[in-house]
Each structure stands twice: as structure tokens, then as C-alpha cells.
Design a protein around this motif. Structure first.
Motif, PDB file in Angstrom:
ATOM      1  N   ASP A   1     -13.198  68.418 -78.407  1.00 45.39           N
ATOM      2  CA  ASP A   1     -14.355  68.485 -79.289  1.00 45.39           C
ATOM      3  C   ASP A   1     -15.114  67.154 -79.309  1.00 45.39           C
ATOM      4  O   ASP A   1     -14.716  66.188 -78.670  1.00 45.39           O
ATOM      5  N   ASP A   2     -16.194  67.135 -80.013  1.00 43.50           N
ATOM      6  CA  ASP A   2     -17.030  65.942 -80.159  1.00 43.50           C
ATOM      7  C   ASP A   2     -16.233  64.842 -80.859  1.00 43.50           C
ATOM      8  O   ASP A   2     -15.708  65.068 -81.953  1.00 43.50           O
ATOM      9  N   PRO A   3     -16.139  63.640 -80.272  1.00 43.79           N
ATOM     10  CA  PRO A   3     -15.355  62.582 -80.910  1.00 43.79           C
ATOM     11  C   PRO A   3     -15.990  62.037 -82.186  1.00 43.79           C
ATOM     12  O   PRO A   3     -15.330  61.348 -82.963  1.00 43.79           O
ATOM     13  N   GLY A   4     -17.275  62.299 -82.389  1.00 42.43           N
ATOM     14  CA  GLY A   4     -17.944  61.814 -83.597  1.00 42.43           C
ATOM     15  C   GLY A   4     -18.542  60.435 -83.454  1.00 42.43           C
ATOM     16  O   GLY A   4     -19.039  59.870 -84.422  1.00 42.43           O
ATOM     17  N   PHE A   5     -18.501  59.882 -82.251  1.00 41.60           N
ATOM     18  CA  PHE A   5     -19.082  58.572 -81.989  1.00 41.60           C
ATOM     19  C   PHE A   5     -19.524  58.513 -80.525  1.00 41.60           C
ATOM     20  O   PHE A   5     -19.151  59.359 -79.722  1.00 41.60           O
ATOM     21  N   VAL A   6     -20.319  57.507 -80.214  1.00 38.58           N
ATOM     22  CA  VAL A   6     -20.711  57.250 -78.835  1.00 38.58           C
ATOM     23  C   VAL A   6     -20.165  55.873 -78.456  1.00 38.58           C
ATOM     24  O   VAL A   6     -20.110  54.962 -79.275  1.00 38.58           O
ATOM     25  N   VAL A   7     -19.726  55.748 -77.201  1.00 37.57           N
ATOM     26  CA  VAL A   7     -19.216  54.484 -76.685  1.00 37.57           C
ATOM     27  C   VAL A   7     -20.354  53.787 -75.945  1.00 37.57           C
ATOM     28  O   VAL A   7     -21.055  54.405 -75.143  1.00 37.57           O
TER      29      VAL A   7
ATOM     30  N   VAL B   1     -25.108  58.847 -85.538  1.00 35.28           N
ATOM     31  CA  VAL B   1     -23.823  58.862 -84.838  1.00 35.28           C
ATOM     32  C   VAL B   1     -23.289  57.440 -84.718  1.00 35.28           C
ATOM     33  O   VAL B   1     -23.970  56.572 -84.156  1.00 35.28           O
ATOM     34  N   PRO B   2     -22.086  57.176 -85.229  1.00 33.21           N
ATOM     35  CA  PRO B   2     -21.512  55.831 -85.093  1.00 33.21           C
ATOM     36  C   PRO B   2     -21.366  55.418 -83.628  1.00 33.21           C
ATOM     37  O   PRO B   2     -21.174  56.259 -82.741  1.00 33.21           O
ATOM     38  N   VAL B   3     -21.448  54.122 -83.394  1.00 35.66           N
ATOM     39  CA  VAL B   3     -21.373  53.548 -82.048  1.00 35.66           C
ATOM     40  C   VAL B   3     -20.136  52.661 -81.968  1.00 35.66           C
ATOM     41  O   VAL B   3     -19.846  51.898 -82.893  1.00 35.66           O
ATOM     42  N   VAL B   4     -19.412  52.756 -80.861  1.00 32.91           N
ATOM     43  CA  VAL B   4     -18.277  51.873 -80.582  1.00 32.91           C
ATOM     44  C   VAL B   4     -18.663  51.036 -79.366  1.00 32.91           C
ATOM     45  O   VAL B   4     -18.893  51.580 -78.285  1.00 32.91           O
ATOM     46  N   THR B   5     -18.772  49.732 -79.556  1.00 29.75           N
ATOM     47  CA  THR B   5     -19.197  48.837 -78.481  1.00 29.75           C
ATOM     48  C   THR B   5     -17.996  48.258 -77.743  1.00 29.75           C
ATOM     49  O   THR B   5     -16.918  48.104 -78.303  1.00 29.75           O
ATOM     50  N   TYR B   6     -18.210  47.952 -76.462  1.00 31.01           N
ATOM     51  CA  TYR B   6     -17.201  47.201 -75.719  1.00 31.01           C
ATOM     52  C   TYR B   6     -17.886  46.315 -74.684  1.00 31.01           C
ATOM     53  O   TYR B   6     -19.024  46.553 -74.284  1.00 31.01           O
TER      54      TYR B   6
ATOM     55  N   GLY C   1     -18.552  58.436 -69.549  1.00 33.21           N
ATOM     56  CA  GLY C   1     -19.326  58.950 -70.674  1.00 33.21           C
ATOM     57  C   GLY C   1     -19.961  57.885 -71.549  1.00 33.21           C
ATOM     58  O   GLY C   1     -20.707  58.213 -72.465  1.00 33.21           O
ATOM     59  N   ALA C   2     -19.669  56.618 -71.269  1.00 27.69           N
ATOM     60  CA  ALA C   2     -20.262  55.542 -72.073  1.00 27.69           C
ATOM     61  C   ALA C   2     -21.755  55.447 -71.804  1.00 27.69           C
ATOM     62  O   ALA C   2     -22.239  55.806 -70.726  1.00 27.69           O
ATOM     63  N   VAL C   3     -22.479  54.957 -72.792  1.00 29.01           N
ATOM     64  CA  VAL C   3     -23.896  54.632 -72.648  1.00 29.01           C
ATOM     65  C   VAL C   3     -23.975  53.180 -72.193  1.00 29.01           C
ATOM     66  O   VAL C   3     -23.290  52.323 -72.745  1.00 29.01           O
ATOM     67  N   HIS C   4     -24.788  52.923 -71.201  1.00 28.04           N
ATOM     68  CA  HIS C   4     -24.959  51.538 -70.738  1.00 28.04           C
ATOM     69  C   HIS C   4     -26.211  50.946 -71.368  1.00 28.04           C
ATOM     70  O   HIS C   4     -27.319  51.423 -71.140  1.00 28.04           O
ATOM     71  N   LEU C   5     -26.002  49.914 -72.187  1.00 28.40           N
ATOM     72  CA  LEU C   5     -27.115  49.230 -72.836  1.00 28.40           C
ATOM     73  C   LEU C   5     -26.743  47.763 -73.026  1.00 28.40           C
ATOM     74  O   LEU C   5     -26.051  47.415 -73.983  1.00 28.40           O
ATOM     75  N   PRO C   6     -27.156  46.907 -72.091  1.00 25.02           N
ATOM     76  CA  PRO C   6     -26.847  45.487 -72.234  1.00 25.02           C
ATOM     77  C   PRO C   6     -27.372  44.940 -73.563  1.00 25.02           C
ATOM     78  O   PRO C   6     -28.429  45.356 -74.060  1.00 25.02           O
ATOM     79  N   THR C   7     -26.620  44.029 -74.125  1.00 26.62           N
ATOM     80  CA  THR C   7     -26.934  43.486 -75.447  1.00 26.62           C
ATOM     81  C   THR C   7     -28.377  43.027 -75.560  1.00 26.62           C
ATOM     82  O   THR C   7     -29.043  43.292 -76.562  1.00 26.62           O
ATOM     83  N   ALA C   8     -28.878  42.338 -74.545  1.00 30.72           N
ATOM     84  CA  ALA C   8     -30.244  41.813 -74.603  1.00 30.72           C
ATOM     85  C   ALA C   8     -31.294  42.904 -74.732  1.00 30.72           C
ATOM     86  O   ALA C   8     -32.401  42.655 -75.221  1.00 30.72           O
ATOM     87  N   LEU C   9     -30.963  44.130 -74.321  1.00 33.30           N
ATOM     88  CA  LEU C   9     -31.926  45.233 -74.362  1.00 33.30           C
ATOM     89  C   LEU C   9     -31.822  46.088 -75.626  1.00 33.30           C
ATOM     90  O   LEU C   9     -32.636  46.992 -75.838  1.00 33.30           O
ATOM     91  N   ILE C  10     -30.845  45.821 -76.456  1.00 30.69           N
ATOM     92  CA  ILE C  10     -30.645  46.635 -77.663  1.00 30.69           C
ATOM     93  C   ILE C  10     -31.887  46.667 -78.556  1.00 30.69           C
ATOM     94  O   ILE C  10     -32.300  47.755 -78.977  1.00 30.69           O
ATOM     95  N   PRO C  11     -32.528  45.535 -78.851  1.00 28.77           N
ATOM     96  CA  PRO C  11     -33.696  45.603 -79.740  1.00 28.77           C
ATOM     97  C   PRO C  11     -34.804  46.535 -79.245  1.00 28.77           C
ATOM     98  O   PRO C  11     -35.436  47.217 -80.038  1.00 28.77           O
TER      99      PRO C  11
ATOM    100  N   VAL D   1      -9.669  55.265 -79.075  1.00 29.28           N
ATOM    101  CA  VAL D   1     -10.940  55.681 -78.473  1.00 29.28           C
ATOM    102  C   VAL D   1     -10.667  56.649 -77.331  1.00 29.28           C
ATOM    103  O   VAL D   1     -11.293  57.714 -77.232  1.00 29.28           O
ATOM    104  N   ALA D   2      -9.716  56.318 -76.472  1.00 26.71           N
ATOM    105  CA  ALA D   2      -9.392  57.183 -75.333  1.00 26.71           C
ATOM    106  C   ALA D   2      -8.907  58.548 -75.811  1.00 26.71           C
ATOM    107  O   ALA D   2      -9.304  59.576 -75.256  1.00 26.71           O
ATOM    108  N   SER D   3      -8.072  58.570 -76.823  1.00 24.64           N
ATOM    109  CA  SER D   3      -7.552  59.828 -77.362  1.00 24.64           C
ATOM    110  C   SER D   3      -8.682  60.690 -77.911  1.00 24.64           C
ATOM    111  O   SER D   3      -8.740  61.900 -77.665  1.00 24.64           O
ATOM    112  N   ALA D   4      -9.600  60.070 -78.646  1.00 23.02           N
ATOM    113  CA  ALA D   4     -10.726  60.824 -79.213  1.00 23.02           C
ATOM    114  C   ALA D   4     -11.634  61.361 -78.115  1.00 23.02           C
ATOM    115  O   ALA D   4     -12.123  62.496 -78.207  1.00 23.02           O
ATOM    116  N   LEU D   5     -11.864  60.572 -77.077  1.00 20.91           N
ATOM    117  CA  LEU D   5     -12.727  61.020 -75.982  1.00 20.91           C
ATOM    118  C   LEU D   5     -12.072  62.118 -75.153  1.00 20.91           C
ATOM    119  O   LEU D   5     -12.757  62.962 -74.586  1.00 20.91           O
TER     120      LEU D   5
END
Length: 164
Positions: free
Chosen positions: A51-57, A94-99, A73-83, A43-47
Motif C-alpha cells: 500500500d501507499d507508505p504515506g510519504f515520499v522519499v 504528503v510528508p517527505v523523507v530526505t536523504y 521510487g525516490a524523487v530527485h531534487l538537489p537541495t539547491a533546487l528546492i526553493p 523506510v525500506a519496510s514501508a516502501l
């Protein structure tokens, strides 16, 4: 004297008591695992590429945790707010990579599930924020940017990647 058979010896072996899966089953399992998981260094290498990594963190932790430190550069979205908020913040193409915090926390897994249920392509970043920091990658806090030296138990000291 009767020697124990190979299968009897394996039955007493703690690692091989349950025999390994067939190569075909192992290939299917490990292939699926890579479809669901991303490595911190990948993930770090792609970011870091220009160029565009092709995903959002996506950081699925609380605001207090985000302020304590997060991936630049990560998007902040707590799990409870996802819906309620994912559709407004994320592009479904765009694929999403969660952490979340780290290997002892399943918040990224819960976030990935919530996103998949809404139709997003998603992977979970193994190691979470803990391993991002332990591997020596830069991060941001409410006070600004920071970086710690890589922990030699998690990342090579003098190499760009682990070569895995």
C-alpha cells in the motif's frame, strides 16, 4: 580512611560527568528526535509494503550522485533546487523523507530545512544512501538495478529486521 562520595566518583566519570537528563526531559528529547528522523530499515519496510507508505522519499544529491545510485521510487531534487522546484514536484499534504550520502553528510538536513521553510512536513533518513546499500536494500543506478549483501555490522544477516 575517607571513601569518596557517590557524587565525587561520578564527577570523575567521563560518561556521567554531566548527569543524565531527567526521565521527562529524556522522553521529550527522544520523542522529538523520532519526529525528525526515520530509520533506513523502517523506510525500506514501508516502501516494500503493497500500500501507499504515506510519504515520499527525496534524494537531495547531485545528478552525478543520483546516477551512481539511488533509492527506487525516490524523487530527485538537489537541495539547491528546492526553493524553485519543490512546489511543482511535491504534494504539500504528503510528508517527505530526505536523504543524502550518509552519516558524514548533512545534505539531507539542509534539504529538510529548505522543505520545512516552504511548509512541508519532513523527516531525515538516518544513514542516508550509504546505509540503504549497507543494509542490503535494492537500489538503482543509471545502468539499472543493483543490490549488495547486507553488511553484518549494520543489519542482521538472517532476519527481516533488527528487532529494535
Amino acid at each position: 580512611m575517607v571513601m569518596p562520595s557517590h557524587s565525587t566518583a561520578l564527577a570523575d566519570h567521563p560518561v556521567l560527568r554531566v548527569p543524565p537528563a531527567s526521565p521527562a526531559a529524556a522522553a521529550a528529547y527522544f520523542g522529538a528526535s523520532l519526529a525528525f528522523h526515520a530509520d533506513v530499515s523502517d523506510v525500506a519496510s514501508a516502501l516494500a509494503a503493497d500500500d501507499d507508505p504515506g510519504f515520499v522519499v527525496l534524494d537531495s544529491r547531485s545528478t552525478a550522485s543520483w546516477d551512481q545510485g539511488h533509492i527506487p521510487g525516490a524523487v530527485h531534487l538537489p537541495t539547491a533546487l528546492i526553493p524553485e522546484q519543490a512546489a511543482a514536484l511535491l504534494d504539500p499534504a504528503v510528508p517527505v523523507v530526505t536523504y543524502c550520502w550518509g552519516p558524514g553528510c548533512n545534505g539531507a538536513t539542509r534539504a529538510a530545512l529548505a522543505l520545512a521553510q516552504q511548509g512541508f512536513q519532513v523527516k531525515e533518513m538516518l544513514g542516508g544512501f550509504e546505509y540503504w546499500v549497507r543494509e542490503g536494500f535494492a537500489y538503482e543506478t543509471w545502468e539499472g538495478g543493483e543490490r549488495r549483501a547486507a553488511d553484518p555490522l549494520t543489519a542482521p544477516v538472517d532476519a527481516a529486521d533488527c528487532g529494535c
